[in-house]
Enzyme design. Structure first.
Site, short mmCIF file in Angstrom:
data_model
loop_
_atom_site.label_atom_id
_atom_site.label_comp_id
_atom_site.label_asym_id
_atom_site.label_seq_id
_atom_site.Cartn_x
_atom_site.Cartn_y
_atom_site.Cartn_z
N LYS A 53 -25.30 -141.46 91.34
CA LYS A 53 -25.81 -141.43 89.76
C LYS A 53 -27.37 -141.35 89.65
CE LYS A 53 -21.35 -143.25 88.25
NZ LYS A 53 -20.64 -144.58 88.14
N GLN A 97 -20.85 -150.45 85.87
CA GLN A 97 -19.95 -149.93 87.23
C GLN A 97 -18.65 -150.88 87.25
OE1 GLN A 97 -20.49 -147.06 89.06
NE2 GLN A 97 -18.50 -147.28 89.78
N ASP A 120 -19.57 -143.85 79.15
CA ASP A 120 -18.68 -143.85 80.07
C ASP A 120 -17.35 -143.36 79.19
OD1 ASP A 120 -18.22 -144.09 82.79
OD2 ASP A 120 -18.09 -146.38 82.73
#
Length: 287
Positions: A53, A97, A120
């Protein structure tokens, strides 16, 4: 019949090229997109994802922050960091994460992220918007699957689709997005009776169950499209999807590989959401 390979690398590269131009335009207008990623602990797979990322941000010209916290970081400290990122004008998207250490309440952490920075797509409000069809950030992997289908002119309109897996990350939002696309969706899972019989009725199969090579040729109707979301590390260190690729490609009309399929799209859609968040923030500040 051998299936057409749906090239996630090519499709994601084309999407990223478009985003690169958008990032340049936003940056020139003083609204450079920014993404903050928070990693708690040292899970090896998570570290790889975070590096990928970070690399994608650099490639596109997106401002990037990575916050690496110890595995024993208290939940209050993590949520305190999220609140600081919520208030940061440089950060338009926040991603924590997963998986998180066992002592941290994942729901509390997701709920602490400002909805306008939830790139997300897992905040309860984002999920609610998805289900009722309102505007909001979409979970990156399911959105990536839809993008792949569109890019290859594989319409699910009026088609039967079997989603194997009911997780909050992929299975459930995948089903909701497919319904938006006018598919007739069956969600299958570990308790589904006669699973191969159910999936053989489908024109499209989306496998997201987390078991390597679980979907074999007898799950697939001849000519069906098979989308493999799974990424599993085998004992020999190689990656494998949830689909037995070599067997299923002889039955399906189109199939995604692992690696080189859906995984590429997930990061591309995260970048797309971040750019969109920056665009929305710029529009709000301009009022």
């Amino acid at each position: 019949m051998t299936a057409t390979i749906i090239d996630g690398k090519k499709i994601s590269s084309e999407l990223l090229d478009k985003l690169r131009e958008e990032v340049r335009a936003l940056t020139e207008a003083g609204a450079k997109p920014g993404l903050a990623v928070v990693l708690v602990g040292e899970d090896p797979a998570s570290q790889v994802y975070v590096r990928n990322k970070e690399k994608a941000c650099v490639d596109l010209g997106i401002y990037s922050e990575v916050h690496r916290l110890a595995a024993d970081t208290p939940q209050d400290e993590l949520i305190g960091l999220i609140r600081l990122l919520n208030a940061s004008a440089d950060v338009h998207g926040i991603l924590v994460q997963k998986p998180l250490p066992a002592h941290i309440d994942e729901k509390a952490v997701i709920g602490a992220i400002a909805v306008e920075k939830d790139v997300d797509g897992f905040h309860p409000i984002s999920v609610g918007n998805l289900l009722i069809g309102d505007d909001g950030f979409l979970p990156c992997t399911p959105a990536g699957v839809i993008e792949m289908l569109r890019a290859t002119n594989l319409s699910v309109d009026g088609k039967r689709v079997a989603v194997i897996g009911r997780s909050n990350i992929v299975g459930k939002p995948m089903a909701a997005l497919l319904i938006r696309e006018n598919a007739t969706v069956t969600v299958c899972h570990s308790r589904t009776a006669n699973l191969p019989e159910v999936t053989r009725e489908a024109d499209v199969i989306v496998a997201a169950i987390g078991k390597p090579k679980f979907v074999t040729a007898d799950f697939v109707k001849p000519g069906a499209v098979v989308i493999d979301v799974g990424v599993n590390r085998l004992e020999d260190g190689k990656l494998a999807g949830d689909v037995d690729f070599d067997a299923v490609k002889e039955v399906a009309s189109a199939i995604t590989p692992v690696p080189g399929g859906v995984g590429r799209m997930t990061i591309a859609m995260l970048m797309k959401n971040t750019v969109e968040a920056a665009r929305k923030a710029a529009a709000v500040s301009a009022r």
